[in-house]
Design a protein around this motif. Sequence first.
Motif, PDB file in Angstrom:
ATOM      1  N   ILE A 223       0.849  -1.190   0.000  1.00 20.48           N
ATOM      2  CA  ILE A 223       0.000   0.000   0.000  1.00 20.48           C
ATOM      3  C   ILE A 223       0.886   1.242   0.000  1.00 20.48           C
ATOM      4  O   ILE A 223       1.761   1.384   0.857  1.00 20.48           O
ATOM      5  CB  ILE A 223      -0.924   0.033   1.230  1.00 20.48           C
ATOM      6  CG1 ILE A 223      -1.749  -1.262   1.337  1.00 20.48           C
ATOM      7  CG2 ILE A 223      -1.817   1.275   1.196  1.00 20.48           C
ATOM      8  CD1 ILE A 223      -2.691  -1.517   0.200  1.00 20.48           C
ATOM      9  N   GLU A 224       0.660   2.150  -0.942  1.00 17.69           N
ATOM     10  CA  GLU A 224       1.424   3.397  -0.994  1.00 17.69           C
ATOM     11  C   GLU A 224       0.468   4.584  -1.148  1.00 17.69           C
ATOM     12  O   GLU A 224      -0.462   4.541  -1.956  1.00 17.69           O
ATOM     13  CB  GLU A 224       2.420   3.388  -2.163  1.00 17.69           C
ATOM     14  CG  GLU A 224       3.463   2.276  -2.095  1.00 17.69           C
ATOM     15  CD  GLU A 224       4.460   2.404  -0.946  1.00 17.69           C
ATOM     16  OE1 GLU A 224       4.369   3.381  -0.173  1.00 17.69           O
ATOM     17  OE2 GLU A 224       5.326   1.518  -0.824  1.00 17.69           O
ATOM     18  N   LEU A 225       0.757   5.643  -0.396  1.00 13.89           N
ATOM     19  CA  LEU A 225      -0.085   6.834  -0.398  1.00 13.89           C
ATOM     20  C   LEU A 225       0.638   8.031  -0.995  1.00 13.89           C
ATOM     21  O   LEU A 225       0.357   9.189  -0.663  1.00 13.89           O
ATOM     22  CB  LEU A 225      -0.554   7.151   1.026  1.00 13.89           C
ATOM     23  CG  LEU A 225      -1.248   6.008   1.761  1.00 13.89           C
ATOM     24  CD1 LEU A 225      -1.672   6.449   3.158  1.00 13.89           C
ATOM     25  CD2 LEU A 225      -2.454   5.501   0.974  1.00 13.89           C
ATOM     26  N   VAL A 251      -1.735  -0.842  -9.207  1.00 17.11           N
ATOM     27  CA  VAL A 251      -3.191  -0.747  -9.220  1.00 17.11           C
ATOM     28  C   VAL A 251      -3.548   0.645  -8.720  1.00 17.11           C
ATOM     29  O   VAL A 251      -3.098   1.062  -7.640  1.00 17.11           O
ATOM     30  CB  VAL A 251      -3.838  -1.818  -8.324  1.00 17.11           C
ATOM     31  CG1 VAL A 251      -5.351  -1.594  -8.220  1.00 17.11           C
ATOM     32  CG2 VAL A 251      -3.557  -3.219  -8.866  1.00 17.11           C
ATOM     33  N   SER A 252      -4.320   1.373  -9.495  1.00 13.94           N
ATOM     34  CA  SER A 252      -4.738   2.723  -9.113  1.00 13.94           C
ATOM     35  C   SER A 252      -6.015   2.662  -8.280  1.00 13.94           C
ATOM     36  O   SER A 252      -6.993   2.029  -8.674  1.00 13.94           O
ATOM     37  CB  SER A 252      -4.973   3.575 -10.362  1.00 13.94           C
ATOM     38  OG  SER A 252      -5.494   4.844 -10.015  1.00 13.94           O
ATOM     39  N   PHE A 290      -1.575   2.176  -5.346  1.00 15.67           N
ATOM     40  CA  PHE A 290      -1.355   3.602  -5.124  1.00 15.67           C
ATOM     41  C   PHE A 290      -2.690   4.290  -4.864  1.00 15.67           C
ATOM     42  O   PHE A 290      -3.649   4.118  -5.621  1.00 15.67           O
ATOM     43  CB  PHE A 290      -0.690   4.242  -6.346  1.00 15.67           C
ATOM     44  CG  PHE A 290       0.783   3.930  -6.472  1.00 15.67           C
ATOM     45  CD1 PHE A 290       1.719   4.610  -5.706  1.00 15.67           C
ATOM     46  CD2 PHE A 290       1.218   2.963  -7.365  1.00 15.67           C
ATOM     47  CE1 PHE A 290       3.078   4.334  -5.827  1.00 15.67           C
ATOM     48  CE2 PHE A 290       2.577   2.676  -7.495  1.00 15.67           C
ATOM     49  CZ  PHE A 290       3.508   3.362  -6.720  1.00 15.67           C
ATOM     50  N   ALA A 291      -2.746   5.081  -3.787  1.00 18.79           N
ATOM     51  CA  ALA A 291      -3.970   5.792  -3.426  1.00 18.79           C
ATOM     52  C   ALA A 291      -3.608   7.165  -2.876  1.00 18.79           C
ATOM     53  O   ALA A 291      -2.479   7.386  -2.423  1.00 18.79           O
ATOM     54  CB  ALA A 291      -4.761   4.997  -2.385  1.00 18.79           C
ATOM     55  N   ILE A 299      -8.138   3.593   3.295  1.00 12.33           N
ATOM     56  CA  ILE A 299      -9.077   2.497   3.546  1.00 12.33           C
ATOM     57  C   ILE A 299      -9.493   1.824   2.249  1.00 12.33           C
ATOM     58  O   ILE A 299      -9.566   0.593   2.157  1.00 12.33           O
ATOM     59  CB  ILE A 299     -10.295   3.026   4.337  1.00 12.33           C
ATOM     60  CG1 ILE A 299      -9.850   3.446   5.749  1.00 12.33           C
ATOM     61  CG2 ILE A 299     -11.408   1.978   4.403  1.00 12.33           C
ATOM     62  CD1 ILE A 299     -10.860   4.275   6.504  1.00 12.33           C
ATOM     63  N   ASP A 300      -9.747   2.611   1.204  1.00 11.64           N
ATOM     64  CA  ASP A 300     -10.103   2.022  -0.091  1.00 11.64           C
ATOM     65  C   ASP A 300      -8.968   1.177  -0.648  1.00 11.64           C
ATOM     66  O   ASP A 300      -9.199   0.137  -1.286  1.00 11.64           O
ATOM     67  CB  ASP A 300     -10.478   3.119  -1.089  1.00 11.64           C
ATOM     68  CG  ASP A 300     -11.873   3.686  -0.867  1.00 11.64           C
ATOM     69  OD1 ASP A 300     -12.633   3.091  -0.076  1.00 11.64           O
ATOM     70  OD2 ASP A 300     -12.209   4.720  -1.470  1.00 11.64           O
ATOM     71  N   ALA A 301      -7.707   1.611  -0.426  1.00  8.40           N
ATOM     72  CA  ALA A 301      -6.560   0.846  -0.939  1.00  8.40           C
ATOM     73  C   ALA A 301      -6.460  -0.520  -0.268  1.00  8.40           C
ATOM     74  O   ALA A 301      -6.236  -1.542  -0.930  1.00  8.40           O
ATOM     75  CB  ALA A 301      -5.274   1.635  -0.727  1.00  8.40           C
TER      76      ALA A 301
END
Length: 589
Positions: A223-225, A251-252, A290-291, A299-301
């Motif tokens: 997970i990356e922000l 993944v976007s 990526f989010a 949370i969506d990621a």
Amino acid sequence: MATKKTSTPHISASPRTVLPGSEKSAFVQTAGEKPAPSGTKITVSVVVRRKAPLKVANRLGKQRLTHAQYRKTHGADPAAVKLVRTFAKEFGLTVAPDTPGPERRTIKLTGTVAAMQKAFGVTLVHKTHDGTTYRVREGSITLPTDLVGPVEAVLGLDNRPQAQPHFRIAGEAGDLTANIAQAGGFAHPHASGTSISYTPPQIAALYQFPPNASAAGQTIGIIELGGGYKTTDLTAYFKTLGQKTPSVKTVSVDGGKNSPTNANSADGEVMLDIEVAASVAPGANIVVYFAPNTDQGFIDAIATAVHDTTNKPSVISISWGGPESSWTTQSLNALDAACQSAAALGITITVASGDNGSTDGLTDGSNHVDFPASSPHVLACGGTKLIGTGSSINSEVVWNEIANNEGATGGGVSNFFPLPTWQANANVPAPTNSAGGRGVPDVSGDADPSTGYIIRVDGKTLPIGGTSAVAPLWAGLIAVANAQNGTTAGFIQPAIYAAKGAAAFNDITSGTNYSGSPTGFTAGPGWDACTGLGSPIGTKLIAVVNPSSTSTSKGGKSKGSKKKPVRTRPARKPHAATNRRKAAAGKRR
């Protein structure tokens, strides 16, 4: 005689009630503010309740579900979905075309700022901080009373940053190279310079990962922000290690993208995560989600990764977080619910415990833990200072360089999540808030940048540390375990906290994570709030987390339950064997 048609009362005319846990704290003081443009369109994520709650056995990973079983029984409640769709129509909102399936329990609604303010009873304003303008809401969300209960969270009205990456760069203070890669000021150069640095495979050897291990067939989700990676960097890096460049996909999520830059980015975090996880788990596929850095994006990621039936990650690594107290209650619950789903589906989530010691960087005179590390459904990863050669550890103590303004491992006791059953005998200190009790971290690994990991970022090779390195290290180990055991480890805490788990750890008994007032925590025999159970002895850990006969909700054996032999080699014991159930009353808190 014609029957008179009775009109259905509009939801919009119903009395309104505060959505529990939605209160958002005030934003930082700014020079000015102005209303968010009323015609601007935004998208929010509305999280609705499950058809049926997950059972305790599901949340503990004892009774696993297939994705199909999960979707059928624990997906979105159809009645709640119908209510939200009706609500949206009445307030001029539309269901976004990228709304996910019912297993996600998330309905994405799009509309103008004016419509959102009316629908959710909020005021949205623009505030500028450090040159960036954010859309901010403060206070609570209100909903028509009938929706409170069916709706559990509304995310995305506010887009202020939610989390920080937990990595630290080793190098001279003010060094340009270090500053370029340090994520917009989140990471900090190591002023005294690095004394020792290792490649990730060298650290894996010190932790007795199986020699020539392969994680082929496994997928590690990351997970990356923010930030990004360059394929040319990955190719060059793995060539220096003598390894094949891993397969890396992106993944976007909510518009997040792989966006590598040379400055003011989180590239150091992204590259650290990919290079550590992939190099200690050769052959594993890497998928980076990526989010945006918001509670909605975060949370969506996680939910996207957990329910990704295309890439099918068996372990997910998270190196971002923020003080538990900086999250709304609805966000804490929504993110933890996504992690509960992971446990039910046999997916392990590893999370960095933070780099600012026992206070987690806050100056309110209290100790704090980092979230999502404090979720009881993730493996919280703390930090040590590791010195060794080859496969022999010479010393390993708690990472704490606070005196030099160079970070320390996060750890402590949650004030939100209660003490889990599997920590009942771990002698976790009492929480400040009686509602809490979950001890952080669970495990640890090398994190001090002065004994850091050699990482390539934006064409530069840098020693990097922080608990951000420990989450992908453990994710890589779990991926290797999954490949060798022929089944996913899933939720491992019940196994590692059991008496038999003690032999799978290097017990860290020296050091503290004090980071100001009040006093923090001290390491000692068994579990402690600095390094958890300790750092891994890889081959032994792989055997401990092997679920020999995991059941699905229908009582059958989980897919892939066939065992593969675990290669072992003599493991050095840097500490005497310790009974982890021994009371830690002698620890100075």
